[in-house]
Design a protein around this motif. Structure first.
Motif, short mmCIF file in Angstrom:
data_model
loop_
_atom_site.label_atom_id
_atom_site.label_comp_id
_atom_site.label_asym_id
_atom_site.label_seq_id
_atom_site.Cartn_x
_atom_site.Cartn_y
_atom_site.Cartn_z
N VAL A 141 0.83 -1.21 0.00
CA VAL A 141 0.00 0.00 0.00
C VAL A 141 0.86 1.26 0.00
N LEU A 142 1.89 1.30 0.85
CA LEU A 142 2.69 2.51 0.97
C LEU A 142 3.61 2.73 -0.23
N LEU A 143 4.12 1.66 -0.82
CA LEU A 143 4.96 1.82 -2.01
C LEU A 143 4.15 2.30 -3.20
N ALA A 144 2.91 1.84 -3.29
CA ALA A 144 2.09 2.15 -4.47
C ALA A 144 1.36 3.48 -4.36
N ARG A 145 1.00 3.89 -3.16
CA ARG A 145 0.11 5.04 -2.98
C ARG A 145 0.59 6.31 -3.68
N PRO A 146 1.87 6.69 -3.60
CA PRO A 146 2.28 7.95 -4.26
C PRO A 146 2.22 7.91 -5.77
N TRP A 147 2.12 6.72 -6.37
CA TRP A 147 2.21 6.59 -7.82
C TRP A 147 0.88 6.27 -8.49
N ARG A 148 -0.20 6.22 -7.74
CA ARG A 148 -1.46 5.75 -8.33
C ARG A 148 -1.98 6.65 -9.44
N ARG A 149 -1.64 7.93 -9.41
CA ARG A 149 -2.10 8.86 -10.45
C ARG A 149 -1.00 9.23 -11.43
N ASP A 150 0.11 8.54 -11.33
CA ASP A 150 1.23 8.84 -12.23
C ASP A 150 0.88 8.38 -13.64
N PRO A 151 1.16 9.20 -14.67
CA PRO A 151 0.80 8.82 -16.05
C PRO A 151 1.57 7.62 -16.57
N VAL A 152 2.74 7.35 -16.02
CA VAL A 152 3.55 6.23 -16.50
C VAL A 152 3.33 4.98 -15.65
N TRP A 153 3.45 5.13 -14.34
CA TRP A 153 3.41 3.96 -13.44
C TRP A 153 2.08 3.81 -12.71
N GLY A 154 1.09 4.60 -13.07
CA GLY A 154 -0.17 4.57 -12.36
C GLY A 154 -0.85 3.22 -12.36
N ALA A 155 -0.89 2.54 -13.51
CA ALA A 155 -1.57 1.24 -13.59
C ALA A 155 -0.88 0.20 -12.71
N HIS A 156 0.45 0.14 -12.77
CA HIS A 156 1.19 -0.78 -11.91
C HIS A 156 0.95 -0.47 -10.44
N ALA A 157 0.97 0.79 -10.10
CA ALA A 157 0.79 1.19 -8.70
C ALA A 157 -0.61 0.83 -8.21
N ARG A 158 -1.60 1.04 -9.05
CA ARG A 158 -2.98 0.74 -8.61
C ARG A 158 -3.17 -0.74 -8.38
N TRP A 159 -2.61 -1.60 -9.23
CA TRP A 159 -2.74 -3.04 -9.02
C TRP A 159 -1.98 -3.48 -7.77
N THR A 160 -0.81 -2.92 -7.54
CA THR A 160 -0.07 -3.24 -6.33
C THR A 160 -0.84 -2.80 -5.10
N PHE A 161 -1.43 -1.61 -5.16
CA PHE A 161 -2.22 -1.09 -4.05
C PHE A 161 -3.42 -1.99 -3.77
N ARG A 162 -4.11 -2.41 -4.82
CA ARG A 162 -5.30 -3.25 -4.64
C ARG A 162 -4.96 -4.57 -3.95
N PHE A 163 -3.88 -5.20 -4.39
CA PHE A 163 -3.53 -6.48 -3.77
C PHE A 163 -2.98 -6.27 -2.36
N GLY A 164 -2.42 -5.11 -2.09
CA GLY A 164 -2.06 -4.81 -0.71
C GLY A 164 -3.29 -4.73 0.18
N VAL A 165 -4.34 -4.08 -0.32
CA VAL A 165 -5.59 -3.99 0.44
C VAL A 165 -6.22 -5.37 0.58
N LEU A 166 -6.23 -6.17 -0.49
CA LEU A 166 -6.78 -7.52 -0.41
C LEU A 166 -6.02 -8.37 0.60
N SER A 167 -4.71 -8.19 0.66
CA SER A 167 -3.91 -8.94 1.64
C SER A 167 -4.31 -8.55 3.06
N ALA A 168 -4.54 -7.27 3.27
CA ALA A 168 -4.97 -6.83 4.60
C ALA A 168 -6.33 -7.41 4.95
N LEU A 169 -7.25 -7.45 3.98
CA LEU A 169 -8.57 -8.03 4.23
C LEU A 169 -8.47 -9.53 4.50
#
Length: 260
Positions: free
Chosen positions: A141-169
């Motif tokens: 979650v913390l590695l991905a959060r700053p990059w979620r809206r980035d035009p280059v790495w946004g997609a990678h960051a959002r998927w990493t963030f989502r699986f971080g949240v799923l892991s927490a759940l």
């Protein structure tokens, strides 16, 4: 000397990132293979934790799988840090490192063999498991959060963030079991089907690492972007075009109207 845009394709980071991704995939194959093999006899083993394999003849397979996951995680983090996606001293990087440390403790210190009784090794094993299970969602979650809206790495960051949240759940059933143990006194590992819950948790966390590994591979493959041209200095008046009386456009210095 190679052109700047060709350098990244020969960078060691490319091979480190790919090796990290392959190591994570091999972990899935080895652990999944053990489960599939045991399914031929009974589904009872699925009620037990994955680390139960370390108490039997399959220990070398279990240890190899976990150490591959550790090495793959370290490789992924190293590439992300090397290319500026994360910083070594950030909370996300520290949590990612803690995930690797926890997994290493799981290998070095096997779980309790309850046919014999509790042991110091089992206590350290439990601590390592808890450290790994908690640290990975935080890291993703913390590695991905700053990059979620980035035009280059946004997609990678959002998927990493989502699986971080799923892991927490996926970890919440264990927290619920611990809460029941604190209130009612029932052994927490009897409150839930621990083996099934742990496998779901491990699956989501390993996929989170794999998604981060794909991000690292993409980072390592991206060509270097040339530096943008320097902006003109507003305090300097550009030379006029060349004229017959001033070859090459040279002229004497004249202070511009904006000079101080």
């Amino acid at each position: 000397m190679l052109p700047a845009e060709l350098a990244p394709t020969r960078s060691p980071a490319r091979f480190v990132a790919l090796a990290g991704a392959v190591a994570v995939l091999l972990t899935v194959a080895l652990v999944g293979g053990m489960d599939v093999y045991q399914l031929g006899e009974s589904t009872r083993h699925l009620r037990r934790t994955i680390s139960e394999y370390a108490l039997g003849p399959q220990r070398w397979v279990f240890d190899t799988a976990v150490l591959l996951l550790v090495s793959g995680s370290v490789a992924v983090l190293a590439v992300l840090v090397r290319h500026g996606v994360a910083k070594w001293n950030s909370v996300g990087s520290v949590a990612f490192a803690a995930w690797s440390v926890g997994l290493t403790l799981v290998v070095i210190f096997p779980k309790n063999n309850w046919a014999i009784g509790p042991s110091m090794s089992g206590s350290i094993h439990r601590f390592g498991s808890l450290l790994a299970f908690v640290a990975l969602p935080v890291a993703a979650v913390l590695l991905a959060r700053p990059w979620r809206r980035d035009p280059v790495w946004g997609a990678h960051a959002r998927w990493t963030f989502r699986f971080g949240v799923l892991s927490a759940l996926a970890f919440t059933p264990i927290l619920y079991a611990i809460g029941v143990n604190a209130v009612v006194g029932t052994s927490w590992w009897r409150v839930i089907p621990l083996g099934y819950v742990e496998r779901l948790l491990v699956l989501t966390e390993v996929v989170a690492v794999l998604v981060a590994a794909v991000w690292a591979v993409a980072v390592a493959h991206r060509p270097a972007t040339p530096d943008p041209p320097a902006a003109p200095d507003p305090l300097v008046t550009p030379d006029p075009p060349a004229t017959p009386d001033r070859p090459g456009g040279a002229q004497e210095y004249r202070p511009s109207s904006t000079s101080l």
